[in-house]
Design an enzyme around this catalytic site. Structure first.
Site, PDB file in Angstrom:
ATOM      1  N   CYS A   1      45.635 -45.695  18.855  1.00 59.00           N
ATOM      2  CA  CYS A   1      45.847 -45.768  20.162  1.00 59.00           C
ATOM      3  C   CYS A   1      44.586 -46.881  20.820  1.00 59.00           C
ATOM      4  O   CYS A   1      43.594 -46.563  21.074  1.00 59.00           O
ATOM      5  CB  CYS A   1      45.563 -44.632  21.166  1.00 59.00           C
ATOM      6  SG  CYS A   1      45.642 -44.614  22.667  1.00 59.00           S
TER       7      CYS A   1
ATOM      8  N   CYS B   1      43.145 -46.015  23.968  1.00 54.73           N
ATOM      9  CA  CYS B   1      42.063 -44.937  24.058  1.00 54.73           C
ATOM     10  C   CYS B   1      40.877 -45.251  23.483  1.00 54.73           C
ATOM     11  O   CYS B   1      39.644 -45.180  23.805  1.00 54.73           O
ATOM     12  CB  CYS B   1      42.683 -43.550  23.352  1.00 54.73           C
ATOM     13  SG  CYS B   1      44.188 -43.163  23.346  1.00 54.73           S
ATOM     14  N   ASP B   2      41.087 -46.241  22.296  1.00 52.60           N
ATOM     15  CA  ASP B   2      39.937 -46.453  21.648  1.00 52.60           C
ATOM     16  C   ASP B   2      39.502 -47.941  21.377  1.00 52.60           C
ATOM     17  O   ASP B   2      38.332 -48.321  20.933  1.00 52.60           O
ATOM     18  CB  ASP B   2      40.048 -45.961  19.803  1.00 52.60           C
ATOM     19  CG  ASP B   2      40.411 -44.413  19.966  1.00 52.60           C
ATOM     20  OD1 ASP B   2      39.793 -44.040  20.685  1.00 52.60           O
ATOM     21  OD2 ASP B   2      41.036 -44.252  19.098  1.00 52.60           O
TER      22      ASP B   2
END
Ligand code: NDP
Length: 321
Positions: A142, A145-146
């Site tokens: 992701c 997200c990261d």
């Protein structure tokens, strides 16, 4: 309580399947509406956030928080306002009439007047050597997200669909150099996205390459590169990178509903746009099981809220079974 199963421990006006951000947000709203919901937690209580570490994009927290901690808090909040959590695995459903029936693997049958499906989705992984061991140490599924954790570093994205292209474009916000690694010489992504990707000076595409192995040995044992195999001539090469984002698709947890309600071509539950309403009155869907575009904890939570409000309205209009 309404319905023939009134007084039955396994009956609830609203049952929520799944205990990620969508399911627990639905539970908080349904409980606060006095619907005494049951949440049936699946095989991965807490959902995908329990397998992530730091979360920096869930609103309300200035510092990064831990994904498992966030889910514990959501569950505690849901229970505090009157949700009953049960751990069980549902293996069959009868949605042909109300009350809906959910049959668990041990033979217990749960019944409800309204059902909220929030069973989520799982990222597909390549299954290549080193992938699991380096997950969270350079390997992620992701970018939204990261990606921020890899700012200033060289990163790569594996895949050729809309997700891979969107993630590569997103990563250019943080990284000076983004490489897209695709196993063929044409992308599956929409033309408009392809055009943006190919015109971007910060993105380089490696065509006809598959990841043979994720290579560790970076600082703290982190990812240092990927071993690639050329899908045309079989040659092996090494591509140094500090972050590898696997973007080869997701698998929504909808096997239980196949043949019982309409799924789209990627097996996602279909909802009426802008609502959580499925094709079956009284059955609602929220979160990643019905969303292949946004897939964020915060959007799942918002959809969970929508599903609880839709279920509450449905029960007001239709009463119990
Ligand atoms: P897709 O299934 O569309 O694409 C997956 C990509 O990964 C393909 O390019 C595929 O290669 C590649 N791939 C699959 N398995 C492997 C493997 N083992 N090794 C190497 N590569 C592999 O998944 P997406 O997540 O991109 O999209 C899923 C759905 O969601 C689609 O319908 C998409 O349109 C939609 N979507 C829409 C968005 C939007 O509207 N903004 C955003 C994101 C997704 P190959 O092409 O060779 O098969």
């Amino acid at each position: 309580m309404s319905g023939p199963a009134s007084g039955d421990q396994n009956f609830a006006r609203v049952i929520i399947l799944g205990s990620g951000p969508a399911g627990l947000s639905a539970a908080i709203y349904a409980a606060r509406a006095g619907l005494n919901p049951i949440v049936i937690q699946g095989m991965q209580p807490g959902g995908q956030l329990t397998i992530t570490t730091e979360v920096e994009n869930y609103p309300g927290f200035r510092e990064a928080i831990q994904g498992p901690w966030l889910m514990e808090q959501m569950q505690a909040q849901a229970e505090h306002v009157g949700t009953r959590m049960v751990w069980d695995t549902i293996v069959d459903v009868d949605l042909s009439r109300r009350p809906f029936r959910l049959i668990a693997d041990g033979g217990v049958t749960y019944t409800c007047d309204a059902l909220i499906i929030a069973t989520g989705a799982q990222a597909r992984w390549l299954g290549a050597e080193g992938e699991a061991a380096l997950s969270g140490k350079g390997v992620s599924a992701c970018a939204t997200c990261d990606g921020f954790f890899y700012r200033g570093r060289e990163v790569c994205v594996i895949g050729g669909g809309n997700t891979a292209v969107e993630e590569a474009l997103y990563l250019t916000n943080h990284s000076p150099s983004v490489t897209l690694i695709h196993r063929r010489d044409t992308l599956r992504a929409e033309k408009m996205l392809q055009d943006r990707l190919l015109a971007h000076p910060g993105i380089h595409v490696l065509w006809n390459k598959a990841v043979a192995r994720f290579v560790g040995g970076g600082p703290g044992g982190a990812l240092s590169g990927v071993a690639l195999i050329d899908t045309v001539n079989g040659r092996i090469s090494h591509h140094p990178t500090q972050g590898a984002f696997v973007a080869i698709g997701h698998k929504p947890a909808t096997a239980l509903f196949a043949g019982k309600m309409p799924l789209d071509e990627d097996q996602y539950l279909q909802v009426r746009p802008g609502t959580s309403l499925t094709a079956i009155p009284g059955v609602f869907a929220a979160g990643d099981v019905a969303d292949k575009v946004y897939r964020q904890a915060v959007t799942a939570a918002g959809m969970g809220c929508m599903a609880a409000l839709d279920a509450e309205r449905f029960l007001q209009m239709n009463g119990g079974s």
